[in-house]
Design a protein around this motif. Structure first.
Motif, short mmCIF file in Angstrom:
data_model
loop_
_atom_site.label_atom_id
_atom_site.label_comp_id
_atom_site.label_asym_id
_atom_site.label_seq_id
_atom_site.Cartn_x
_atom_site.Cartn_y
_atom_site.Cartn_z
N LEU A 136 19.51 26.43 21.04
CA LEU A 136 20.89 26.12 21.42
C LEU A 136 21.86 26.57 20.33
CD1 LEU A 136 22.97 24.72 23.28
CD2 LEU A 136 22.48 22.60 22.04
N ILE A 137 21.53 26.28 19.08
CA ILE A 137 22.38 26.70 17.96
C ILE A 137 22.50 28.22 17.92
CG2 ILE A 137 22.52 26.78 15.44
CD1 ILE A 137 21.24 23.93 15.49
N GLU A 138 21.40 28.91 18.12
CA GLU A 138 21.40 30.37 18.11
C GLU A 138 22.25 30.94 19.25
OE1 GLU A 138 20.89 33.84 16.45
OE2 GLU A 138 19.97 32.03 15.61
N LEU A 139 22.14 30.35 20.44
CA LEU A 139 22.92 30.81 21.59
C LEU A 139 24.41 30.61 21.35
CD1 LEU A 139 22.99 31.81 24.55
CD2 LEU A 139 22.91 29.42 25.22
N VAL A 140 24.80 29.46 20.84
CA VAL A 140 26.22 29.19 20.57
C VAL A 140 26.73 30.12 19.48
CG1 VAL A 140 27.87 27.46 19.76
CG2 VAL A 140 26.09 26.81 21.38
N ASN A 165 33.54 33.26 15.35
CA ASN A 165 34.42 32.73 14.31
C ASN A 165 33.74 31.73 13.39
OD1 ASN A 165 36.33 34.26 15.60
ND2 ASN A 165 37.32 32.54 16.60
N PHE A 166 32.60 31.18 13.81
CA PHE A 166 31.90 30.18 13.01
C PHE A 166 30.58 30.73 12.52
CE2 PHE A 166 34.49 27.57 15.89
CZ PHE A 166 35.12 26.73 14.99
N THR A 167 30.15 30.24 11.36
CA THR A 167 28.83 30.62 10.86
C THR A 167 27.77 29.81 11.59
OG1 THR A 167 28.80 28.94 9.13
CG2 THR A 167 29.80 31.07 8.57
N ARG A 168 26.53 30.24 11.45
CA ARG A 168 25.42 29.52 12.09
C ARG A 168 25.33 28.09 11.53
NH1 ARG A 168 20.25 28.14 12.42
NH2 ARG A 168 18.99 28.83 14.18
N LYS A 169 25.60 27.95 10.24
CA LYS A 169 25.57 26.63 9.59
C LYS A 169 26.66 25.72 10.17
CE LYS A 169 24.00 23.77 6.55
NZ LYS A 169 22.73 23.11 6.77
N ASP A 170 27.86 26.26 10.41
CA ASP A 170 28.95 25.47 11.01
C ASP A 170 28.55 24.98 12.39
OD1 ASP A 170 30.57 25.88 8.80
OD2 ASP A 170 31.61 27.60 9.70
N ILE A 171 27.94 25.85 13.17
CA ILE A 171 27.54 25.48 14.53
C ILE A 171 26.42 24.45 14.49
CG2 ILE A 171 26.49 26.39 16.64
CD1 ILE A 171 28.33 28.83 16.24
N GLU A 172 25.53 24.57 13.51
CA GLU A 172 24.46 23.58 13.35
C GLU A 172 25.05 22.20 13.07
OE1 GLU A 172 20.44 22.93 10.69
OE2 GLU A 172 21.42 24.88 10.69
N VAL A 173 26.08 22.13 12.24
CA VAL A 173 26.76 20.87 11.95
C VAL A 173 27.43 20.31 13.20
CG1 VAL A 173 28.67 19.82 10.65
CG2 VAL A 173 27.08 21.37 9.50
N ILE A 174 28.05 21.17 13.99
CA ILE A 174 28.71 20.75 15.23
C ILE A 174 27.70 20.16 16.21
CG2 ILE A 174 29.94 21.58 17.27
CD1 ILE A 174 31.33 23.62 15.36
#
Length: 94
Positions: free
Chosen positions: A6-10, A16-25
């Protein structure tokens, strides 16, 4: 689908966001949902479904290893009910 998928897909859809930012979200989203359910609140995501807590009363059970009768105590369990749109989408995919 796993949480990492899911994190990879998003992260592929939102540049605009890094993978780490999306992981936090995603972690914050799941943590907020878990906290609400732990408080006994209902979590509803329009178009997807709703989560709520159901109470299961105590009952007699059987230990499969020994065959001994045991009492299983009451507990609260999460319950998911799919929304109308997701039910239609799943059935249309047949």
């Amino acid at each position: 689908m796993t949480k990492s998928e899911l994190i990879e897909l998003v992260s592929t859809r939102i540049a605009n966001f890094t993978r780490k930012d999306i992981e936090v979200i995603v972690d914050t989203l799941f943590e907020s949902m878990s906290d609400s359910l732990a408080k006994g609140e209902k979590v509803e995501i329009r178009g997807f479904g709703s989560f709520k807590i159901k109470a299961r009363s105590g009952r007699q059970g059987r230990n499969p290893k020994s065959g001994e009768n045991i009492f299983i105590g009451s507990k609260r369990v999460p319950f998911f009910k799919a929304g109308k749109e997701i039910k239609e989408r799943i059935n249309a995919a047949k």
